[in-house]
Design a protein around this motif. Structure first.
Motif, PDB file in Angstrom:
ATOM      1  N   GLY A  19      -2.962  71.315 106.233  1.00 60.35           N
ATOM      2  CA  GLY A  19      -3.887  70.842 105.141  1.00 60.35           C
ATOM      3  C   GLY A  19      -3.762  69.111 105.799  1.00 60.35           C
ATOM      4  N   MET A  20      -4.333  68.403 105.850  1.00 58.30           N
ATOM      5  CA  MET A  20      -4.612  66.802 105.692  1.00 58.30           C
ATOM      6  C   MET A  20      -5.588  65.739 104.734  1.00 58.30           C
ATOM      7  N   ARG A  21      -4.910  64.957 104.499  1.00 57.98           N
ATOM      8  CA  ARG A  21      -5.836  64.166 103.245  1.00 57.98           C
ATOM      9  C   ARG A  21      -5.137  62.387 103.695  1.00 57.98           C
ATOM     10  N   LYS A  24      -1.856  56.046 101.628  1.00 60.53           N
ATOM     11  CA  LYS A  24      -0.865  57.307 101.775  1.00 60.53           C
ATOM     12  C   LYS A  24      -1.415  57.869 102.814  1.00 60.53           C
ATOM     13  N   VAL A  25      -0.975  58.867 103.194  1.00 58.95           N
ATOM     14  CA  VAL A  25      -0.548  59.431 104.398  1.00 58.95           C
ATOM     15  C   VAL A  25       0.216  60.717 103.897  1.00 58.95           C
ATOM     16  N   GLY A  26       0.608  61.613 104.434  1.00 55.98           N
ATOM     17  CA  GLY A  26       0.797  62.419 104.744  1.00 55.98           C
ATOM     18  C   GLY A  26       0.707  64.031 105.053  1.00 55.98           C
ATOM     19  N   TYR A  27       1.586  65.521 105.136  1.00 56.36           N
ATOM     20  CA  TYR A  27       0.751  66.517 105.372  1.00 56.36           C
ATOM     21  C   TYR A  27       1.236  67.422 104.335  1.00 56.36           C
ATOM     22  N   ASN A  33       4.466  63.684 102.497  1.00 59.72           N
ATOM     23  CA  ASN A  33       4.132  62.580 101.296  1.00 59.72           C
ATOM     24  C   ASN A  33       4.243  61.511 101.215  1.00 59.72           C
ATOM     25  N   VAL A  34       3.322  59.850 101.990  1.00 63.71           N
ATOM     26  CA  VAL A  34       3.990  58.408 102.142  1.00 63.71           C
ATOM     27  C   VAL A  34       2.798  57.404 101.906  1.00 63.71           C
TER      28      VAL A  34
END
Length: 460
Positions: free
Chosen positions: A67-69, A107-110, A139-140
């Motif tokens: 998942g990526m959001r 906001k970024v992440g995986y 998450n970043v």
């Protein structure tokens, strides 16, 4: 080994992935009756239409979710100029183009989960599933002013690049799920619960609360405040001497071995209620904690101030990777000179809980057709998000079902789908809760919102 800080910030600027939920199962299958893994979204939901009451999952591939959001997308930090892919800092990219997609909090992440082993069976007066799986979530959150600083360079002004956040967690879980029909006491009611034993593998948290830069013509003054915690094998931080402060600061980490660094427990609770052509459902997932041992801590020890003229954001290279490695990364890392505090003992962290509720409507004039609404809210501090999904679900024949749905929430609007084949002795599903869309030539999705789901199982 490169610093986790560097790795996460690099991912934020180049990968543009997501501040995501912890993937569990496909929400496109939430209202799909013969989708085997609905119990991971609500422990009271099981496959109620299959004549085969038991199943075993294909090892590793029984239920795979990636998942990526996010609100920062790849096409907002990478640009095509002169037939080459360049980072937004490249001089060929104007300031207006580089910053038009940058918000205040990016906001970024995986996240990913895959089931190593899973098996379902009838016993103890209900239906049960035992699952061994691994979970990874990263998450970043990067303040928009950091992007402006990186693009504009020294322009004799003050930049507040506070509120940088990063966390990542990886663990294995052994889960026992039990679902029971309670209609003999309350007509239409079913309940379910899951108990999880958790084995922590990696945990990283960084809270970089303050970074104020006063940029003068010949000198920079930085005021910083931050702390970083890490639990990962037999690791320790590496340090480097700073000429500006006259002290050693953390510039990376070394790791000798890999193993379990924490233990914990978790619970899922859920219920469904059938009334005429409607089914109402409610679940609260991942209530619990992991206690992490051997926490390696680095900190500024409160506010620290230093003056320097050593920062350089000049961009010379044509390649995005060269721009980052040669210019931005060394300078940005110096903004936070964290001191190694060594092993500070045990640290307990709560799981990131999820609330799911849904309504399913069985179309009275064509019973194989269902319309559904499901809402999910993930509680994760600054990475909390909510998502609504409206779906049409159909099972025209016994062995096949499909869902098409629209999602809208914190990270915008998306389209999802799931196709599920359930034959005697074999079941296969594939779908995407949010479709990736167009890809860059490097294989990166231009939009950071996407979730892929697939699995093979053997009902009997």
């Amino acid at each position: 080994m490169k610093s986790t800080y560097k790795i996460l910030l690099s991912s934020a600027l180049i990968a543009g992935c997501s501040a995501s939920a912890m993937a569990q199962a496909s929400y496109s299958g939430y209202h799909l009756e013969n989708y085997i893994h609905r119990y991971q979204l609500n422990p009271a939901l099981t496959d109620t239409t299959s004549t085969e009451k038991n199943f075993v999952a294909m090892p590793i591939l029984g239920n795979l979710n990636i998942g990526m959001r996010g609100n920062l997308h790849t096409n907002e930090v990478l640009f095509n100029r002169g037939g080459k892919t360049v980072l937004f800092t490249n001089p060929q990219v104007s300031v207006a183009d580089a910053l038009k997609g940058i918000g205040d909090r990016n906001k970024v992440g995986y996240s990913t989960q895959f089931d190593i082993l899973a098996a379902g069976f009838e016993a103890f007066g209900g239906r049960n599933v035992v699952t061994l799986s691994t979970v990874i979530d990263a998450n970043v959150m990067v303040p928009g002013s950091l992007f402006r600083l990186a693009k504009e360079g020294v322009s004799n002004q003050t930049y507040d690049i506070s509120d940088f956040r990063a966390n990542s967690t990886g663990y294995a879980q052994l889960q026992f799920n039990h679902q029971r029909d309670l209609s003999q006491w309350v007509p239409g009611l079913k309940a379910g619960a899951a108990f999880k034993m958790l084995f922590g593998l990696v945990n990283f948290d960084a809270y970089l609360n303050n970074a104020t830069l006063e940029l003068g013509e010949n000198n920079w003054r930085a005021v910083t405040n931050g702390v970083m915690y890490a639990n990962l094998g037999n690791m320790h931080y590496t340090t480097k001497y700073s000429e500006e402060t006259g002290q050693y600061y953390v510039d990376g980490l070394d790791m000798d071995g890999f193993g379990v660094k924490g233990f914990g427990i978790g619970f899922d609770l859920g219920a469904t209620y059938d009334w005429q052509d409607f089914q109402f459902s409610l679940a609260l997932l991942d209530l619990g904690f992991i206690s992490w041992s051997g926490t390696q801590t680095a900190s500024t020890n409160g506010d620290q101030t230093f003056d320097t003229d050593a920062f350089s954001f000049g961009v010379e290279g044509d390649d995005a990777k060269d721009e980052w490695n040669d210019n931005m990364k060394p300078a940005l890392f110096k903004l936070y000179q964290l001191h190694d505090l060594g092993n500070t003992g045990t640290r307990t962290r709560a799981l990131r809980a999820t609330l799911n509720w849904g309504v399913d409507y069985e179309f009275p004039y064509y019973r194989p057709l269902h319309f559904g609404l499901v809402n999910t809210t993930r509680f994760n501090g600054p990475f909390t998000y909510t998502d609504f999904r409206i779906s049409a679900n159909v099972r025209p024949v016994k062995c096949f079902s499909a869902s098409a749905n629209l999602a809208a929430g914190t990270y915008g609007v998306g389209f999802g789908w799931l196709a599920n084949v359930n034959l005697k002795g074999f079941s296969f599903f594939i779908g995407m809760d949010r479709t990736f869309g167009k890809m860059a030539k490097q294989g990166l999705p231009l939009n950071s919102n996407g979730e892929f789901n697939m699995g093979m199982n053997f009902p009997f």
